[in-house]
Design a protein around this motif. Structure first.
Motif, PDB file in Angstrom:
ATOM      1  N   ALA A  80       1.335   6.572  -6.976  1.00  0.00           N
ATOM      2  CA  ALA A  80       0.171   7.348  -7.408  1.00  0.00           C
ATOM      3  C   ALA A  80       0.390   8.850  -7.200  1.00  0.00           C
ATOM      4  O   ALA A  80      -0.083   9.679  -7.998  1.00  0.00           O
ATOM      5  N   VAL A  81       1.107   9.222  -6.141  1.00  0.00           N
ATOM      6  CA  VAL A  81       1.316  10.638  -5.848  1.00  0.00           C
ATOM      7  C   VAL A  81       2.440  11.222  -6.701  1.00  0.00           C
ATOM      8  O   VAL A  81       2.420  12.415  -7.057  1.00  0.00           O
ATOM      9  N   HIS A  82       3.432  10.414  -7.081  1.00  0.00           N
ATOM     10  CA  HIS A  82       4.584  10.920  -7.823  1.00  0.00           C
ATOM     11  C   HIS A  82       4.136  11.438  -9.190  1.00  0.00           C
ATOM     12  O   HIS A  82       3.497  10.714  -9.960  1.00  0.00           O
ATOM     13  N   GLY A 115       0.814  -1.213   0.000  1.00  0.00           N
ATOM     14  CA  GLY A 115       0.000   0.000   0.000  1.00  0.00           C
ATOM     15  C   GLY A 115       0.842   1.255   0.000  1.00  0.00           C
ATOM     16  O   GLY A 115       0.523   2.242  -0.689  1.00  0.00           O
ATOM     17  N   SER A 116       1.950   1.241   0.758  1.00  0.00           N
ATOM     18  CA  SER A 116       2.830   2.412   0.796  1.00  0.00           C
ATOM     19  C   SER A 116       3.456   2.674  -0.568  1.00  0.00           C
ATOM     20  O   SER A 116       3.517   3.823  -1.041  1.00  0.00           O
ATOM     21  N   LEU A 163       2.263   1.714  -3.436  1.00  0.00           N
ATOM     22  CA  LEU A 163       1.219   2.104  -4.376  1.00  0.00           C
ATOM     23  C   LEU A 163       0.851   3.576  -4.213  1.00  0.00           C
ATOM     24  O   LEU A 163       0.657   4.303  -5.198  1.00  0.00           O
ATOM     25  N   ILE A 164       0.768   4.046  -2.974  1.00  0.00           N
ATOM     26  CA  ILE A 164       0.464   5.465  -2.734  1.00  0.00           C
ATOM     27  C   ILE A 164       1.598   6.353  -3.246  1.00  0.00           C
ATOM     28  O   ILE A 164       1.370   7.421  -3.845  1.00  0.00           O
ATOM     29  N   TYR A 165       2.844   5.901  -3.036  1.00  0.00           N
ATOM     30  CA  TYR A 165       3.987   6.697  -3.501  1.00  0.00           C
ATOM     31  C   TYR A 165       3.983   6.824  -5.029  1.00  0.00           C
ATOM     32  O   TYR A 165       4.244   7.898  -5.593  1.00  0.00           O
TER      33      TYR A 165
END
Length: 695
Positions: A170-172, A163-164, A166-168
């Motif tokens: 998606a935000v990049h 999850g971490s 995936l969030i990184y």
């Protein structure tokens, strides 16, 4: 033959996995779910190893066919008759379809099913099944609940990391990863973890396997090491017996406190069924089922404590049975090695066993493997065969180490395995290509898998042959196989320069590599870790050769076999005394059997005549003859000679009295059993108890 080789290997690999599971597991006692999960994991891993050479030969044929289609020869120029036309490689070397050619579209689907099934097993199902099989719950629901609780941290850690990331991503703002690239990242992460462990195991196996065969050719060294193993195994066996006694004592106390009409009694019955039979009989004799329980006066265990006790019983019984079987196997090996040492100086050139087998010899032993052939094999040829095999394996190990350090070099080609495959590729010798690939990957798998089978982690994970491996160890081995096999195959493809991500050559990829995805998504792993980390195998091989790990374990207090250690010498002497004691015990048992056999052969007919006369005398006593005739018949019935009666009394003795320390025990359960403590004259001991039966 299109696809026939694939089908044949699928069937053969299944029977190979089934054979190994039968050797290490127990089909009768272990749960079907455990056996099925382990069999599936082993089968998929072996399948990848055996099918990959077919994928390589099929890819080489497709590459050749593609080159022939792309090359168009220039038209002949009539105006320049003296112009020379340079023949192309495709014209001089036509492509031949391999005998094991697999049609297009089959291998990608096959690899996709095999790979993702194995990954689901190793990361999801097998950890859950491990906890389920190790749980001490009394119902399926209870075992599932325990397994979910134990794996909550395991699964939660993976979800948190994924999850971490995936969030990184998606935000990049600069990264726009598709589903294919996310899938490739996941595969790369799993293969990176597997490669990290693979190099460690491979560095140990490349040195230890050739050295083990070289040491096996030295009978003296092998016998001394067997003495050392006997001493350690006897200590473990005594510890297992003591642990079993403590657990059985706790079970006995709980069984006596919980009576037949208690709500928790069904759980006690389940625990008792897991105990050995002799303990079940002792506890059954001491149980009074007519006494009711009183909730106010006694304190009873909870269901949670019974679950814990059930788990302890399963582990203690499994460990006790395993050490007992291993002791018998090791004892047989030690006696055989001692027989080899005695027969080496024999002038008759016939192998003589100290304890011949009681089973009748088969046709193989009677006509082929005769005592003379056995002597030449055990005393002469076996040692030289193991030395030759050790030299061959050493050359293979050197070739693997050299290729692991130089496989990234494509100009010039330094990897030996890549050189062999490219030479065969020039002549399109597909049979040679498949055999070379199979032998290479089989050697790599042997080095890695044999290390997995030899690993022993504080009796927590231990693969023991002869059906003595517990469910947890079987499933743990399945998890390791599923995690090690994909990176091992990728490493093999890199050694033969069939992985374009490592060799950087514009060649057609194998179907297996296409399923793994392009490693260029993570360039620092493809160009860094995958290339330079395998070089660490040189340091690991040097450490294994000088036994640095063994010396470190010995310093920490774990006794290891080392020739220059005083503790090792003491354990060798202790093991030699243990083997000598067991040999004397077996000799006494065999002498007793021989004496009984001689008595039966010498006096068997007289005993039958004596029994027949006794039966006739009883029949005559029941008739309605007169008193004079009955008295004469009674006299006739005692007409046997005194020598015959003495023989009959000797035949009643099954075995001479022999002191056995194992019969002396301090367990209070043995005191209540009513059995005689020493000797085997059961008839004499029972007669004392029946003196006053008629009073």
């Amino acid at each position: 033959m299109s696809g026939a080789a694939l089908g044949i290997e699928i069937v053969l690999v299944f029977f190979l996995a089934l054979f190994l599971l039968h050797r290490y597991g127990d089909f009768k006692k272990q749960q079907r779910m455990v056996l099925f999960g382990t069999l599936l994991a082993w089968y998929l891993c072996f399948l990848i190893v055996f099918i990959l050479p077919l994928d390589v030969s099929t890819t080489i044929y497709r590459q050749c066919k593609l080159e022939h289609e792309d090359v168009n020869p220039a038209p002949f120029n009539h105006t320049t008759p003296n112009a020379s036309v340079t023949p192309t490689k495709s014209i001089s070397k036509p492509c031949y379809k391999p005998w094991s050619y697999i049609p297009d579209g089959i291998m990608p689907v096959f690899w996709r099913v095999v790979y993702w099934t194995s990954q689901c097993l190793t990361w999801l199902l097998l950890p859950f099944m491990q906890s389920y099989a190790r749980s001490g719950g009394f119902s399926i629901t209870g075992k599932i609940k325990t397994a979910l609780i134990e794996n909550a941290i395991y699964y939660g850690t993976y979800l948190l990391i994924f999850g971490s990331l995936l969030i990184y991503v998606a935000v990049h703002p600069e990264w726009h990863l598709s589903w294919y690239e996310l899938q490739t990242i996941g595969i790369t992460a799993a293969n990176t973890w597997g490669l990290f462990l693979l190099v460690l195991l491979l560095g140990y196996g490349l040195v230890e396997i050739p050295r083990s065969y070289w040491n096996a050719s030295r009978h003296g060294h092998l016998l001394i090491k067997t003495y050392f193993k006997a001493s350690k195994l006897m200590t473990e066996k005594a510890d297992a017996e003591e642990n079993l006694e403590d657990v059985m004592e706790e079970v006995r106390k709980v069984s006596e406190s919980i009576k037949y009409n208690h709500p928790l009694r069904k759980y006690i019955d389940t625990i008792l069924r897991k105990c050995p039979l002799d303990y079940q009989e002792k506890m059954g004799r001491n149980m009074d089922d007519y006494e009711d329980f009183d909730e106010k006066q006694n304190t009873y265990p909870t269901e949670k404590s019974l679950v814990k006790l059930h788990k302890q019983v399963i582990y203690a019984v499994q460990r006790h049975n395993r050490t007992r079987v291993q002791w018998q196997i090791l004892l047989q090996q030690a006696i055989h090695l001692e027989d080899v040492a005695k027969n080496e100086t024999s002038s008759s050139h016939q192998f003589v066993h100290s304890f011949p087998s009681t089973e009748p010899a088969g046709w193989f032993s009677r006509y082929i493997y005769t005592p003379t052939v056995e002597w030449y094999w055990e005393c002469l040829l076996k040692g030289w065969f193991y030395r030759l095999l050790s030299v061959v394996l050493t050359l293979f190990s050197v070739a693997v180490v050299w290729s692991e350090c130089t496989f990234f070099s494509t100009r010039p080609v330094l990897s030996l395995f890549a050189v062999f495959i490219q030479l065969a590729e020039q002549d399109y010798n597909y049979l040679y290509i498949e055999m070379a690939c199979f032998i290479t990957i089989f050697f790599l798998c042997t080095c890695v898998y044999s290390t997995v089978f030899r690993i022993r982690v504080f009796n927590y994970y231990y693969l023991a042959s002869h059906h003595q491996t517990d469910a947890y160890s079987l499933q743990f081995s399945g998890m390791l196989f599923c995690r090690l096999t994909p990176p091992l195959c990728l490493n093999f493809l890199g050694l033969i320069h069939m992985d374009s991500a490592i060799s950087h050559r514009q060649k057609l990829q194998t179907a297996y590599t296409s399923i793994m995805g392009s490693m260029r998504v993570l360039s620092f792993i493809a160009n860094g870790f995958y290339i330079y980390y395998p070089m660490l195998i040189v340091i690991l091989c040097i450490a294994t050769y000088f036994s640095l790990g063994t010396r470190c374990l010995n310093l920490l207090g774990f006794q290891q076999f080392m020739g220059d250690c005083e503790m090792t010498s003491d354990l060798i002497d202790e093991g030699k005394e243990l083997i000598r004691r067991e040999r004397r015990k077996r000799q006494r048992v065999e002498d007793g059997e021989n004496r009984r056999r001689e008595w039966k052969e010498r006096y068997g007919n007289q005993r039958e005549d004596y029994a027949a006369r006794n039966r006739s005398s009883h029949e005559m006593k029941e008739t309605t003859y007169s008193d004079s005739s009955s008295s004469r018949q009674a006299k006739y019935s005692r007409s046997g000679s005194r020598a015959e009666r003495d023989c009959m009394e000797l035949l009643q003795d099954a075995e001479p009295l022999d002191f056995n320390a194992e019969t002396l025990t301090d367990d209070p359960l043995d005191a209540d059993s009513g059995r005689p403590a020493g000797g085997r004259y059961l008839s004499m001991s029972s007669s004392r108890n029946r003196i006053f039966d008629d009073v």
